[in-house]
Scaffold this active site. Structure first.
Site, PDB file in Angstrom:
ATOM      1  N   SER A  48      23.934 -46.179  58.668  1.00  0.00           N
ATOM      2  CA  SER A  48      24.343 -47.481  58.168  1.00  0.00           C
ATOM      3  C   SER A  48      25.526 -47.384  57.207  1.00  0.00           C
ATOM      4  O   SER A  48      26.642 -47.124  57.626  1.00  0.00           O
ATOM      5  CB  SER A  48      23.133 -48.149  57.509  1.00  0.00           C
ATOM      6  OG  SER A  48      23.364 -49.516  57.278  1.00  0.00           O
ATOM      7  N   ASP A  66      38.809 -43.117  60.719  1.00  0.00           N
ATOM      8  CA  ASP A  66      39.778 -43.940  61.445  1.00  0.00           C
ATOM      9  C   ASP A  66      41.156 -43.912  60.789  1.00  0.00           C
ATOM     10  O   ASP A  66      42.185 -43.956  61.474  1.00  0.00           O
ATOM     11  CB  ASP A  66      39.283 -45.386  61.526  1.00  0.00           C
ATOM     12  CG  ASP A  66      38.337 -45.613  62.692  1.00  0.00           C
ATOM     13  OD1 ASP A  66      37.932 -44.614  63.334  1.00  0.00           O
ATOM     14  OD2 ASP A  66      37.983 -46.777  62.960  1.00  0.00           O
ATOM     15  N   LYS A  99      23.231 -46.512  63.329  1.00  0.00           N
ATOM     16  CA  LYS A  99      22.786 -47.875  63.009  1.00  0.00           C
ATOM     17  C   LYS A  99      24.021 -48.723  62.711  1.00  0.00           C
ATOM     18  O   LYS A  99      24.643 -48.578  61.665  1.00  0.00           O
ATOM     19  CB  LYS A  99      21.846 -47.885  61.811  1.00  0.00           C
ATOM     20  CG  LYS A  99      21.368 -49.294  61.435  1.00  0.00           C
ATOM     21  CD  LYS A  99      20.472 -49.256  60.208  1.00  0.00           C
ATOM     22  CE  LYS A  99      20.028 -50.662  59.828  1.00  0.00           C
ATOM     23  NZ  LYS A  99      21.158 -51.503  59.353  1.00  0.00           N
TER      24      LYS A  99
END
Length: 448
Positions: free
Chosen positions: A299, A310, A324
């Site tokens: 999470s 990224d 998750k």
């Protein structure tokens, strides 16, 4: 990842911005749905009446209604839960990082309750409980069919109380019983150490003020380093089950320059759509950064790892994360009970959904010296009723295949005796990137 849109949660004011707007509906469609709902409620009331008046023993209406609610939510995803008042009160205490209990994160895998991860420095961790352990019984009561809320309630309680757990683990010939004493658990969410100019910061969960704790630890490491900037940092998110969304955003922001996307969310029919971006303040210097993850990283941990991956700000090492990729909001009900409701999916800056998949490390580093990647630990894809992975918004998946570690990695004086293989690799990697005396002032990056 949790959001708290209720007055009792003033400390989480930033999360209130993630409200759930109600979209306009066509009058005809709305009327049809209302009529159908009333028919179903009438059916429920009739069954309730039959049970109350004709069941072989007297029944408690409150217990029946709560059971009906729990049964309804059990048809949804594993993170949507109804919490009776006593469970809800303890959940609110959890977000402050202080409670009485054992310190175990659990989840439902099929019809079984399994350990996601023991929280560091808690009775569960000290007793040797491991991720992937199957929890067969609590104080002699079978967990077969037991909902998560009740299981957590049975393990919580005043410090000093004894809890008897019946566990099964791969390699056990038969279940084993383990008696553990509850403790007053005050989770220090951030801890750190310095390794000859390279910092190691362990973030155990994302609770209230975790990002401020991180800042304090980073400043402390710089002081230990003679006031000089760090040569590199290992941000350790292993076995971090997540927590508060605003803290994950703040932690990502700390390592990114301003105006970069960190995470976006989208719910049904475009509801709960939002995007969080970094701000150009209190940003750490661009020293080399490694993020350590494993199957217990879930999470909020995956949000941080995905954002830094990224944007190329960090190298991700370890094993595949939990996977998750959903957002829950907490709703306080009139009788003091609570509803934890999944309202959206979240996406990394490049539009990747990690739901069911998790974050793939740039470098796969096994958790122990045997070379096993820790695949026995439960992940989102193993949970009953989990959402399936949805298509990515980007055509180029980041780090879809882990790379091979540099061949020149080697131990140095500080890491030679470390017993943690993943931390050792991360420190050795950063040591190889550390600038020499001539270039120290210009810094360097952990480019990929």
């Amino acid at each position: 990842m949790t959001r708290f849109p209720k007055p009792w949660c003033m400390g989480f004011a930033a999360l209130l911005l993630w409200g759930a707007p109600v979209l306009a509906q066509k009058p005809g469609d709305a009327a049809g749905r209302e009529e159908s709902a009333y028919r179903q409620l009438e059916l429920f009331a009739r069954v309730l009446s039959y049970v109350e008046n004709n069941y072989v023993e007297s029944v408690d209406r409150k217990t029946l209604v709560q059971g009906a609610i729990q049964g309804m939510l059990d048809t949804l995803d594993p993170h949507t839960l109804f919490m009776p008042p006593e469970v809800f009160r303890e959940m609110k205490i959890d977000t402050s990082g202080e409670f009485g209990g054992l310190g175990i994160e659990i989840a439902r895998k099929g019809d079984r309750l399994v350990v996601v991860a023991p929280i560091d420095d808690t009775p569960a961790a000290r007793a040797g409980i491991k991720a992937g352990d199957e929890l067969l019984a609590i104080d002699g009561e079978s967990t077969q069919g037991m909902d998560l809320g009740r299981a957590l309630q049975k393990m919580r309680g005043p410090a000093g109380g004894r809890v008897l757990l019946t566990l099964m683990r791969a390699g056990f010939n038969a279940p084993r019983e383990l008696a553990i004493l509850r403790d007053h658990i005050r989770i220090v969410s951030v801890e750190s150490a310095l390794y000859d100019g390279i910092g190691h910061v362990k973030v155990k969960n994302f609770q209230d003020r975790t990002d401020q704790s991180l800042k304090k630890e980073l400043d402390r490491l710089r002081a230990l380093n003679g006031g000089k900037e760090l040569d590199g940092l290992v941000l350790d998110l292993r076995n971090n089950p997540g927590g508060l969304l605003d803290q994950a955003v703040a932690m990502s922001d700390r390592f990114l320059p301003g105006n970069l996307p960190i995470v976006s969310t989208r719910g049904r029919d475009g509801r709960n759509a939002s995007e969080e971006k970094s701000r150009d303040r209190d940003t750490e210097k661009d020293y080399p950064l490694v993020v350590l993850v494993n199957a217990g990283s879930a999470s909020a941990s995956e949000i941080v790892a995905g954002a830094l991956q990224d944007h190329g700000r960090a190298v991700i090492m370890g094993t595949q994360t939990f996977g998750k990729g959903s957002v829950q909001t907490i709703i306080e009900l009139e009788d003091g009970s609570g509803l934890k409701l999944t309202i959206a999916r979240y996406y990394t800056p490049k539009g990747r959904s990690i739901q069911e998949k998790g974050i793939t490390p740039d470098f796969l580093v096994p958790e122990d010296s045997t070379g096993k990647p820790g695949s026995d630990a439960p992940r989102e894809k193993d949970l009953r009723g989990h959402f399936k992975a949805e298509p990515s918004q980007t055509t180029s998946e980041v780090a879809a295949h882990p790379r091979t570690l540099p061949a020149n990695l080697k131990d140095w004086a500080v890491t030679a005796k470390l017993a943690d293989p993943q931390l050792k690799v991360a420190l050795n990697y950063l040591h190889g990137l550390a600038p020499g005396p001539a270039s120290r002032a210009t810094g360097s990056t952990a480019g990929r």
